[in-house]
Design a protein around this motif. Sequence first.
Motif, PDB file in Angstrom:
ATOM      1  N   PHE A 127       0.836  -1.139  -0.153  1.00 29.20           N
ATOM      2  CA  PHE A 127       0.010   0.116   0.022  1.00 29.20           C
ATOM      3  C   PHE A 127       0.860   1.217  -0.094  1.00 29.20           C
ATOM      4  CE2 PHE A 127      -2.817  -3.317   1.786  1.00 29.20           C
ATOM      5  CZ  PHE A 127      -3.869  -3.214   0.886  1.00 29.20           C
ATOM      6  N   ASP A 128       0.338   2.105  -0.645  1.00 29.12           N
ATOM      7  CA  ASP A 128       0.894   3.727  -0.643  1.00 29.12           C
ATOM      8  C   ASP A 128       0.430   4.489   0.781  1.00 29.12           C
ATOM      9  OD1 ASP A 128       1.958   3.606  -3.240  1.00 29.12           O
ATOM     10  OD2 ASP A 128      -0.231   3.440  -3.850  1.00 29.12           O
ATOM     11  N   ALA A 129      -0.795   4.083   1.199  1.00 29.05           N
ATOM     12  CA  ALA A 129      -1.201   4.671   2.472  1.00 29.05           C
ATOM     13  C   ALA A 129      -2.031   3.634   3.307  1.00 29.05           C
ATOM     14  CB  ALA A 129      -1.778   5.873   2.058  1.00 29.05           C
ATOM     15  N   LEU A 174      -2.433  11.891  13.902  1.00 30.04           N
ATOM     16  CA  LEU A 174      -0.932  11.462  13.500  1.00 30.04           C
ATOM     17  C   LEU A 174      -0.816  11.312  12.111  1.00 30.04           C
ATOM     18  CD1 LEU A 174      -0.572   9.319  16.555  1.00 30.04           C
ATOM     19  CD2 LEU A 174      -0.138  11.584  16.478  1.00 30.04           C
ATOM     20  N   VAL A 175       0.137  11.833  11.419  1.00 27.16           N
ATOM     21  CA  VAL A 175       0.375  11.667  10.061  1.00 27.16           C
ATOM     22  C   VAL A 175       2.001  11.372  10.028  1.00 27.16           C
ATOM     23  CG1 VAL A 175       0.533  12.513   7.636  1.00 27.16           C
ATOM     24  CG2 VAL A 175      -1.284  13.081   9.396  1.00 27.16           C
ATOM     25  N   GLY A 176       2.498  10.463   9.085  1.00 25.23           N
ATOM     26  CA  GLY A 176       3.902  10.236   9.235  1.00 25.23           C
ATOM     27  C   GLY A 176       4.187   9.066   7.956  1.00 25.23           C
ATOM     28  N   ARG A 222       2.563   6.313   3.357  1.00 28.11           N
ATOM     29  CA  ARG A 222       2.413   7.281   4.436  1.00 28.11           C
ATOM     30  C   ARG A 222       1.171   6.575   5.336  1.00 28.11           C
ATOM     31  NH1 ARG A 222       4.701  11.816   4.314  1.00 28.11           N
ATOM     32  NH2 ARG A 222       2.812  12.982   5.014  1.00 28.11           N
ATOM     33  N   PHE A 223       1.030   7.117   6.555  1.00 26.93           N
ATOM     34  CA  PHE A 223      -0.120   6.579   7.497  1.00 26.93           C
ATOM     35  C   PHE A 223      -0.940   7.663   8.092  1.00 26.93           C
ATOM     36  CE2 PHE A 223       3.451   6.886  10.501  1.00 26.93           C
ATOM     37  CZ  PHE A 223       2.770   7.539  11.208  1.00 26.93           C
ATOM     38  N   LEU A 224      -2.033   7.597   8.423  1.00 26.07           N
ATOM     39  CA  LEU A 224      -2.938   8.383   9.233  1.00 26.07           C
ATOM     40  C   LEU A 224      -3.460   7.901  10.223  1.00 26.07           C
ATOM     41  CD1 LEU A 224      -4.606  11.397   8.000  1.00 26.07           C
ATOM     42  CD2 LEU A 224      -5.782  10.023   9.743  1.00 26.07           C
ATOM     43  N   LEU A 225      -3.354   8.355  11.365  1.00 19.84           N
ATOM     44  CA  LEU A 225      -4.008   7.583  12.750  1.00 19.84           C
ATOM     45  C   LEU A 225      -4.750   8.878  13.184  1.00 19.84           C
ATOM     46  CD1 LEU A 225      -2.572   4.913  14.925  1.00 19.84           C
ATOM     47  CD2 LEU A 225      -4.083   6.603  15.785  1.00 19.84           C
ATOM     48  N   ASP A 226      -6.126   8.586  13.208  1.00 23.52           N
ATOM     49  CA  ASP A 226      -7.119   9.777  13.704  1.00 23.52           C
ATOM     50  C   ASP A 226      -7.562   9.012  15.244  1.00 23.52           C
ATOM     51  OD1 ASP A 226      -8.999  11.249  14.569  1.00 23.52           O
ATOM     52  OD2 ASP A 226     -10.107  10.913  12.681  1.00 23.52           O
ATOM     53  N   PHE A 227      -7.126   9.807  16.454  1.00 25.95           N
ATOM     54  CA  PHE A 227      -7.229   9.253  17.681  1.00 25.95           C
ATOM     55  C   PHE A 227      -7.939  10.380  18.279  1.00 25.95           C
ATOM     56  CE2 PHE A 227      -5.892   7.512  22.070  1.00 25.95           C
ATOM     57  CZ  PHE A 227      -6.176   6.157  22.022  1.00 25.95           C
ATOM     58  N   LEU A 228      -8.396  10.003  19.540  1.00 27.75           N
ATOM     59  CA  LEU A 228      -9.004  11.192  20.403  1.00 27.75           C
ATOM     60  C   LEU A 228      -7.955  11.649  21.306  1.00 27.75           C
ATOM     61  CD1 LEU A 228      -8.553   9.730  23.426  1.00 27.75           C
ATOM     62  CD2 LEU A 228     -10.834   8.695  22.905  1.00 27.75           C
ATOM     63  N   ASN A 229      -8.051  13.132  21.653  1.00 28.49           N
ATOM     64  CA  ASN A 229      -7.171  13.625  22.536  1.00 28.49           C
ATOM     65  C   ASN A 229      -7.373  13.635  23.837  1.00 28.49           C
ATOM     66  OD1 ASN A 229      -5.065  15.276  23.195  1.00 28.49           O
ATOM     67  ND2 ASN A 229      -6.298  17.190  22.893  1.00 28.49           N
ATOM     68  N   PRO A 230      -6.417  12.624  24.430  1.00 24.31           N
ATOM     69  CA  PRO A 230      -6.754  12.327  25.965  1.00 24.31           C
ATOM     70  C   PRO A 230      -7.074  13.343  26.748  1.00 24.31           C
ATOM     71  CG  PRO A 230      -4.689  11.081  25.027  1.00 24.31           C
ATOM     72  CD  PRO A 230      -5.125  12.204  24.144  1.00 24.31           C
TER      73      PRO A 230
END
Length: 244
Positions: free
Chosen positions: A104-106, A239-241, A139-147
């Motif tokens: 995968f590209d992402a 988070l993006v990286g 590249r990856f994107l992880l969408d998490f809650l802000n604690p």
Amino acid sequence: MAEWYERSFGEDYLLVYKHRDAQGAKQEVHRMIGWLQLVAGAKVLDLCCGMGRHSLALAEVGYKVTGVDLSEVLLREAKRLDAEDQITWHQADMRRLPLQNGEFDAVVNLFTSFGYFREDEEQIKVLREASRVLKPGGRFLLDFLNPAYTAAHLVPNSEREDEGQRIVERRRIEDGYVVKDIAISTPGGQPRHYMERIKLYGLEDFRHMLKEAGLELQNVHGNYDEETYDPDKSRRMILVGVRP
């Protein structure tokens, strides 16, 4: 005994979260495309795709999309919505993906579909799998809650009615987790009980876990409006990286 995530993502989940709309997913995908620097025809993995809102939005704008989820019920709904068979769907545990190395590209992991397990090493397994299936430079994107924001703005109790059913939600922070207890009932009927439990991770925790998984964090956003992440005020921690 079944884990909470094996019980909670069934028919009743479709009722509890029916307000999640396709238009919102399209707006989020539009922002993601820029953050991930996706080129035309890129291959994208939607990890924990649920009902496939984002998978469908990505496919609609020309990407080759694979959706993976553990829930048979949510995948059935995703396939129903994918009337043109644009997407490849897989039922699998996010720690053990039936996918090729460097495919995968992402990879995207959205709507706080992370932190389900008790042990940090189990969460790192998820990130290692994401790293494994990414191409070098992918590249990856992880969408998490802000604690911090979640703790400060947690609504302890809420009740509503939908499709003739009463939905009662109780929320709390407990032992480093945000926990939601859900009870759904029809008039005169016995309530059906579910629990959702997400382990709370801060930005430094993610830096450590991503490094362990061979991923490099590049940017952090506070929401999908390009807001710079603020550890106290942002609703989200996106988070993006890259896989170097």
